[in-house]
Design a protein around this motif. Sequence first.
Motif, PDB file in Angstrom:
ATOM      1  N   VAL A 192       0.849  -1.189   0.000  1.00  0.00           N
ATOM      2  CA  VAL A 192       0.000   0.000   0.000  1.00  0.00           C
ATOM      3  C   VAL A 192       0.885   1.239   0.000  1.00  0.00           C
ATOM      4  O   VAL A 192       1.774   1.375   0.859  1.00  0.00           O
ATOM      5  CB  VAL A 192      -0.931   0.031   1.228  1.00  0.00           C
ATOM      6  N   ARG A 193       0.647   2.122  -0.952  1.00  0.00           N
ATOM      7  CA  ARG A 193       1.439   3.340  -1.068  1.00  0.00           C
ATOM      8  C   ARG A 193       0.840   4.460  -0.214  1.00  0.00           C
ATOM      9  O   ARG A 193      -0.372   4.496   0.013  1.00  0.00           O
ATOM     10  CB  ARG A 193       1.486   3.795  -2.526  1.00  0.00           C
ATOM     11  N   THR A 228      -2.928   6.650  -0.685  1.00  0.00           N
ATOM     12  CA  THR A 228      -3.786   5.825  -1.549  1.00  0.00           C
ATOM     13  C   THR A 228      -4.711   4.972  -0.686  1.00  0.00           C
ATOM     14  O   THR A 228      -4.473   4.770   0.509  1.00  0.00           O
ATOM     15  CB  THR A 228      -2.982   4.893  -2.472  1.00  0.00           C
ATOM     16  N   CYS A 262      -6.168   1.130  -0.533  1.00  0.00           N
ATOM     17  CA  CYS A 262      -6.076  -0.256  -1.006  1.00  0.00           C
ATOM     18  C   CYS A 262      -7.265  -1.008  -0.435  1.00  0.00           C
ATOM     19  O   CYS A 262      -7.410  -1.114   0.791  1.00  0.00           O
ATOM     20  CB  CYS A 262      -4.775  -0.908  -0.553  1.00  0.00           C
ATOM     21  N   ALA A 306     -11.070   3.076  -4.169  1.00  0.00           N
ATOM     22  CA  ALA A 306      -9.760   2.411  -4.171  1.00  0.00           C
ATOM     23  C   ALA A 306      -8.880   2.828  -5.341  1.00  0.00           C
ATOM     24  O   ALA A 306      -9.336   2.915  -6.484  1.00  0.00           O
ATOM     25  CB  ALA A 306      -9.935   0.903  -4.173  1.00  0.00           C
ATOM     26  N   ASP A 307      -7.616   3.053  -5.036  1.00  0.00           N
ATOM     27  CA  ASP A 307      -6.590   3.181  -6.070  1.00  0.00           C
ATOM     28  C   ASP A 307      -6.129   1.800  -6.507  1.00  0.00           C
ATOM     29  O   ASP A 307      -5.805   1.578  -7.677  1.00  0.00           O
ATOM     30  CB  ASP A 307      -5.398   3.978  -5.529  1.00  0.00           C
ATOM     31  N   ASP A 308      -6.088   0.889  -5.538  1.00  0.00           N
ATOM     32  CA  ASP A 308      -5.678  -0.491  -5.802  1.00  0.00           C
ATOM     33  C   ASP A 308      -6.654  -1.431  -5.114  1.00  0.00           C
ATOM     34  O   ASP A 308      -7.150  -1.136  -4.020  1.00  0.00           O
ATOM     35  CB  ASP A 308      -4.259  -0.753  -5.285  1.00  0.00           C
ATOM     36  N   VAL A 329      -7.139  -5.558  -3.993  1.00  0.00           N
ATOM     37  CA  VAL A 329      -6.567  -6.896  -3.836  1.00  0.00           C
ATOM     38  C   VAL A 329      -7.727  -7.841  -3.544  1.00  0.00           C
ATOM     39  O   VAL A 329      -8.424  -7.682  -2.542  1.00  0.00           O
ATOM     40  CB  VAL A 329      -5.533  -6.950  -2.697  1.00  0.00           C
ATOM     41  N   THR A 360      -4.654  -8.552  -8.241  1.00  0.00           N
ATOM     42  CA  THR A 360      -4.263  -7.249  -7.710  1.00  0.00           C
ATOM     43  C   THR A 360      -4.196  -6.248  -8.858  1.00  0.00           C
ATOM     44  O   THR A 360      -3.712  -6.569  -9.934  1.00  0.00           O
ATOM     45  CB  THR A 360      -2.880  -7.329  -7.029  1.00  0.00           C
ATOM     46  N   GLY A 361      -4.666  -5.040  -8.601  1.00  0.00           N
ATOM     47  CA  GLY A 361      -4.582  -3.996  -9.618  1.00  0.00           C
ATOM     48  C   GLY A 361      -5.594  -2.909  -9.348  1.00  0.00           C
ATOM     49  O   GLY A 361      -6.400  -2.994  -8.408  1.00  0.00           O
ATOM     50  N   SER A 362      -5.579  -1.871 -10.163  1.00  0.00           N
ATOM     51  CA  SER A 362      -6.586  -0.822 -10.049  1.00  0.00           C
ATOM     52  C   SER A 362      -7.939  -1.386 -10.476  1.00  0.00           C
ATOM     53  O   SER A 362      -7.997  -2.395 -11.190  1.00  0.00           O
ATOM     54  CB  SER A 362      -6.220   0.366 -10.929  1.00  0.00           C
TER      55      SER A 362
END
Length: 315
Positions: A29-30, A33, A35, A204-206, A208, A218-220
């Motif tokens: 997780v950035r 952002t 997740c 969500a940006d990402d 899972v 996993t992804g946008s």
Amino acid sequence: MTNDPAVSVEGLVKAYGSVRALDGLELTVRPGTVCALLGPNGAGKTTAVRVLATLVTPDAGRARVLGHDVVTDALAVRRSVGLAGQHAAVDDDLTGRENLVVLGRMLHLGRRGARARADELLAEFDLADAADRLVKTWSGGMRRRLDLIASFVVPRPVLLLDEPTTGLDPRSRTEIWATVRGLVAAGTAVVLTTQYLEEADRLADDVVIIDRGRAVATGSPDALKARIGVRIDIEVDSPSDLLAAASALAAVSGAAPEVDPDRRRVSAPTSDHAVTLPAVVRHLDAAGVAITDAAVRRPTLDEVFLTLTAKEHAA
């Protein structure tokens, strides 16, 4: 904003007897952002959150929050995270202001500092008018928002939200979403579990997708939708045209269509992103099928979730 991950999970394992709640989970997780962790009930989402909050010790693997290991440096992790669990932790027999002041004093803000912080948060999140009413008289959405606020009386760079809007009405969910967006815009990293796929799609940006304790995708949201292509939906004028429409749609999509006689609808997925609506209509015209509606659309995140988890169980 640093490029280093706010949360890093590598090969995380947690078993309860013979049940492996986590089975090699990977997660990054950035900062700044959201997740979203999605998965069926029992997939391991809440266990992952509890590990990150240092409430559960993993059996194997490694989890770090801002570089701090959740096992060997648990105190530093606790100082870095805010947690809002599935059930509100505020005291219904205190006022909203009293709840926040008590928490502030427990977190060593002092009497004056705790009161100032409570007033600041109540005003910022539009709860000032209800601040001196007992929380038991508040709406569900207001109480849930207070619970979120309580998780960052002292600002935390990482916020763990375990199904924060379960049971709330659409207006209250929208208010919570706005609160989360504001925190993320200020740089907070958010780990969100949710049963509402629309919530993940909007926030969500990402994403899972977890199943049986492992990340299966996993992804946008957009990237995950692209993995299963587009969907063609046709509504025919007459039920007698359903079989001909299904045959024509199979030729265009390369997949077996789904037929809904009650809605006079035929649908099919296709991995061919170049498929256009005019091409679909031409095939139907050639087959002599009269239609009342036609669309080529991207799948919803619900459809992505169902497709990917179905593949995992079929494997």
